[in-house]
Design a protein around this motif. Structure first.
Motif, PDB file in Angstrom:
ATOM      1  N   MET A 104     -14.469   0.664  25.012  1.00 62.00           N
ATOM      2  CA  MET A 104     -15.168  -0.699  26.312  1.00 62.00           C
ATOM      3  C   MET A 104     -15.151   0.807  27.427  1.00 62.00           C
ATOM      4  N   GLN A 105     -16.684   1.225  28.406  1.00 65.47           N
ATOM      5  CA  GLN A 105     -16.673   1.957  28.990  1.00 65.47           C
ATOM      6  C   GLN A 105     -16.519   1.025  30.323  1.00 65.47           C
ATOM      7  N   ILE A 106     -16.235   2.666  31.108  1.00 68.31           N
ATOM      8  CA  ILE A 106     -15.059   1.262  32.218  1.00 68.31           C
ATOM      9  C   ILE A 106     -15.725   2.621  33.144  1.00 68.31           C
ATOM     10  N   TYR A 107     -16.298   2.094  34.244  1.00 68.89           N
ATOM     11  CA  TYR A 107     -16.755   3.549  35.367  1.00 68.89           C
ATOM     12  C   TYR A 107     -16.218   3.130  36.793  1.00 68.89           C
ATOM     13  N   ILE A 108     -15.398   4.107  37.093  1.00 70.05           N
ATOM     14  CA  ILE A 108     -14.701   4.095  38.058  1.00 70.05           C
ATOM     15  C   ILE A 108     -15.333   4.404  39.181  1.00 70.05           C
ATOM     16  N   LEU A 109     -15.615   4.109  40.562  1.00 71.32           N
ATOM     17  CA  LEU A 109     -16.851   4.284  41.326  1.00 71.32           C
ATOM     18  C   LEU A 109     -15.718   4.458  42.975  1.00 71.32           C
ATOM     19  N   ARG A 110     -15.576   5.465  43.064  1.00 68.17           N
ATOM     20  CA  ARG A 110     -14.991   5.610  44.819  1.00 68.17           C
ATOM     21  C   ARG A 110     -15.888   5.283  45.488  1.00 68.17           C
ATOM     22  N   HIS A 111     -15.555   3.881  46.605  1.00 67.29           N
ATOM     23  CA  HIS A 111     -16.301   3.707  47.857  1.00 67.29           C
ATOM     24  C   HIS A 111     -17.514   4.692  48.734  1.00 67.29           C
ATOM     25  N   GLY A 112     -18.810   4.907  48.929  1.00 73.33           N
ATOM     26  CA  GLY A 112     -18.975   6.104  49.769  1.00 73.33           C
ATOM     27  C   GLY A 112     -18.420   5.716  51.435  1.00 73.33           C
ATOM     28  N   ILE A 113     -19.051   6.938  51.978  1.00 71.53           N
ATOM     29  CA  ILE A 113     -18.867   7.599  53.318  1.00 71.53           C
ATOM     30  C   ILE A 113     -18.494   5.572  54.336  1.00 71.53           C
ATOM     31  N   ALA A 114     -17.706   6.254  54.847  1.00 73.58           N
ATOM     32  CA  ALA A 114     -17.488   4.641  55.533  1.00 73.58           C
ATOM     33  C   ALA A 114     -16.837   5.153  56.663  1.00 73.58           C
ATOM     34  N   GLU A 115     -17.073   3.926  57.547  1.00 76.66           N
ATOM     35  CA  GLU A 115     -17.064   4.318  59.272  1.00 76.66           C
ATOM     36  C   GLU A 115     -15.534   4.699  59.727  1.00 76.66           C
ATOM     37  N   ASP A 116     -15.606   6.229  60.474  1.00 74.37           N
ATOM     38  CA  ASP A 116     -14.198   6.075  60.596  1.00 74.37           C
ATOM     39  C   ASP A 116     -12.899   5.039  61.432  1.00 74.37           C
ATOM     40  N   PRO A 117     -11.783   4.902  61.064  1.00 72.01           N
ATOM     41  CA  PRO A 117     -11.089   4.159  62.108  1.00 72.01           C
ATOM     42  C   PRO A 117     -11.414   3.641  62.885  1.00 72.01           C
ATOM     43  N   VAL A 118     -11.041   3.074  63.585  1.00 73.82           N
ATOM     44  CA  VAL A 118     -10.787   2.058  64.797  1.00 73.82           C
ATOM     45  C   VAL A 118     -10.187   1.405  65.492  1.00 73.82           C
ATOM     46  N   ALA A 119      -8.793   1.360  66.717  1.00 73.43           N
ATOM     47  CA  ALA A 119      -7.930   1.209  66.838  1.00 73.43           C
ATOM     48  C   ALA A 119      -8.342  -0.363  67.106  1.00 73.43           C
ATOM     49  N   GLY A 120      -7.585  -1.089  66.118  1.00 78.70           N
ATOM     50  CA  GLY A 120      -6.525  -2.585  66.805  1.00 78.70           C
ATOM     51  C   GLY A 120      -8.753  -2.939  65.135  1.00 78.70           C
ATOM     52  N   GLN A 121      -9.203  -2.269  64.528  1.00 81.06           N
ATOM     53  CA  GLN A 121      -9.761  -2.956  63.574  1.00 81.06           C
ATOM     54  C   GLN A 121      -8.842  -2.688  62.064  1.00 81.06           C
ATOM     55  N   ARG A 122      -9.385  -4.062  61.545  1.00 87.70           N
ATOM     56  CA  ARG A 122      -8.107  -4.040  60.068  1.00 87.70           C
ATOM     57  C   ARG A 122      -9.108  -3.040  59.312  1.00 87.70           C
ATOM     58  N   ASP A 123      -8.088  -1.750  58.461  1.00 93.28           N
ATOM     59  CA  ASP A 123      -9.078  -0.732  57.411  1.00 93.28           C
ATOM     60  C   ASP A 123      -9.534  -1.918  56.634  1.00 93.28           C
ATOM     61  N   SER A 124      -9.302  -2.919  56.361  1.00 96.69           N
ATOM     62  CA  SER A 124     -10.486  -3.260  54.756  1.00 96.69           C
ATOM     63  C   SER A 124     -11.784  -4.100  56.120  1.00 96.69           C
ATOM     64  N   ASP A 125     -11.724  -3.804  57.190  1.00 95.46           N
ATOM     65  CA  ASP A 125     -13.128  -4.270  57.443  1.00 95.46           C
ATOM     66  C   ASP A 125     -13.978  -3.028  57.267  1.00 95.46           C
ATOM     67  N   ARG A 153      -8.715  -5.760  31.679  1.00 95.00           N
ATOM     68  CA  ARG A 153      -8.537  -6.612  29.891  1.00 95.00           C
ATOM     69  C   ARG A 153      -9.278  -7.978  30.030  1.00 95.00           C
ATOM     70  N   LEU A 154      -8.424  -8.755  31.225  1.00 92.23           N
ATOM     71  CA  LEU A 154      -9.446 -10.416  30.969  1.00 92.23           C
ATOM     72  C   LEU A 154     -10.215 -10.086  30.735  1.00 92.23           C
ATOM     73  N   HIS A 155     -11.619  -9.756  30.796  1.00 90.15           N
ATOM     74  CA  HIS A 155     -12.600  -9.849  30.882  1.00 90.15           C
ATOM     75  C   HIS A 155     -13.216  -7.891  29.959  1.00 90.15           C
ATOM     76  N   ARG A 156     -12.213  -8.180  28.412  1.00 91.42           N
ATOM     77  CA  ARG A 156     -13.102  -7.201  27.621  1.00 91.42           C
ATOM     78  C   ARG A 156     -13.739  -7.215  26.976  1.00 91.42           C
ATOM     79  N   ASP A 157     -14.613  -7.896  26.656  1.00 87.85           N
ATOM     80  CA  ASP A 157     -15.745  -8.632  26.138  1.00 87.85           C
ATOM     81  C   ASP A 157     -17.060  -8.163  26.643  1.00 87.85           C
ATOM     82  N   HIS A 158     -16.486  -7.509  28.242  1.00 82.52           N
ATOM     83  CA  HIS A 158     -17.895  -6.936  28.463  1.00 82.52           C
ATOM     84  C   HIS A 158     -17.495  -5.397  28.230  1.00 82.52           C
ATOM     85  N   PRO A 159     -18.669  -4.658  27.305  1.00 86.41           N
ATOM     86  CA  PRO A 159     -19.141  -3.142  27.261  1.00 86.41           C
ATOM     87  C   PRO A 159     -18.718  -2.447  28.021  1.00 86.41           C
ATOM     88  N   GLN A 160     -19.494  -3.074  28.952  1.00 88.32           N
ATOM     89  CA  GLN A 160     -19.055  -2.225  29.941  1.00 88.32           C
ATOM     90  C   GLN A 160     -18.850  -2.562  31.773  1.00 88.32           C
TER      91      GLN A 160
END
Length: 159
Positions: free
Chosen positions: A1-22, A95-102
């Motif tokens: 199985m080939q695993i590709y780990i991609l870190r997200h791109g450059i994101a907005e700076d944190p803003v007071a009152g904004q959730r990090d997930s947003d 592992r739940l998706h181990r039938d996927h090669p990539q």
């Protein structure tokens, strides 16, 4: 199985009152991701499954990857790819998706580095995982303790 780990791109700076997930990707973050993923596509990266953190910037990253890599399936969200998730939980999700090669995982630091170290059997390994970086690890067994081989790391500055 080939695993590709991609870190997200450059994101907005944190803003007071904004959730990090947003926090969303910036225009520059989108542009750099598209360039890196074009290089990955030209090199043969063709995921059969894309998993993503439910955070906005990771979902946007996964959507960009889906288009750039001509992925035709559904992108699946999972809490196992949030920034502070446990690498074992992320591996169990894969592992739940181990039938996927990539499988491509769009995630965050510190999980990207910790997950790569776990898959490589070197939990103390430290990786300077830049925003937009893409790593390929080949895993020969889908058992509870993976044995991975690092194939490459594509850093955005190389593109």
């Amino acid at each position: 199985m080939q695993i590709y780990i991609l870190r997200h791109g450059i994101a907005e700076d944190p803003v007071a009152g904004q959730r990090d997930s947003d926090r969303a990707l910036t225009l520059e973050g989108r542009r750099k991701l598209q360039a890196s993923l074009k290089r990955a596509f030209d090199s043969g990266v063709a995921p059969t499954l894309i998993l993503t953190s439910p955070y906005k910037r990771a979902m946007q990253t996964a959507q960009i990857a889906s288009k750039a890599l001509n992925f035709a399936g559904d992108v699946l969200q999972t809490q196992a790819l949030t920034p502070d998730a446990d690498p074992v939980a992320a591996w169990e999700e894969m592992r739940l998706h181990r039938d996927h090669p990539q499988i491509l995982c769009a995630s965050h630091e510190p999980l990207c580095g910790r997950l790569a170290a776990f898959l490589l059997g070197a939990p103390a390994l430290e990786i300077d995982y830049k925003k937009g970086a893409l790593m390929r690890i080949d895993v020969v067994s889908a058992g509870p303790r993976p044995h991975g081989v690092l194939k490459w790391l594509l850093a955005p500055k190389i593109v």
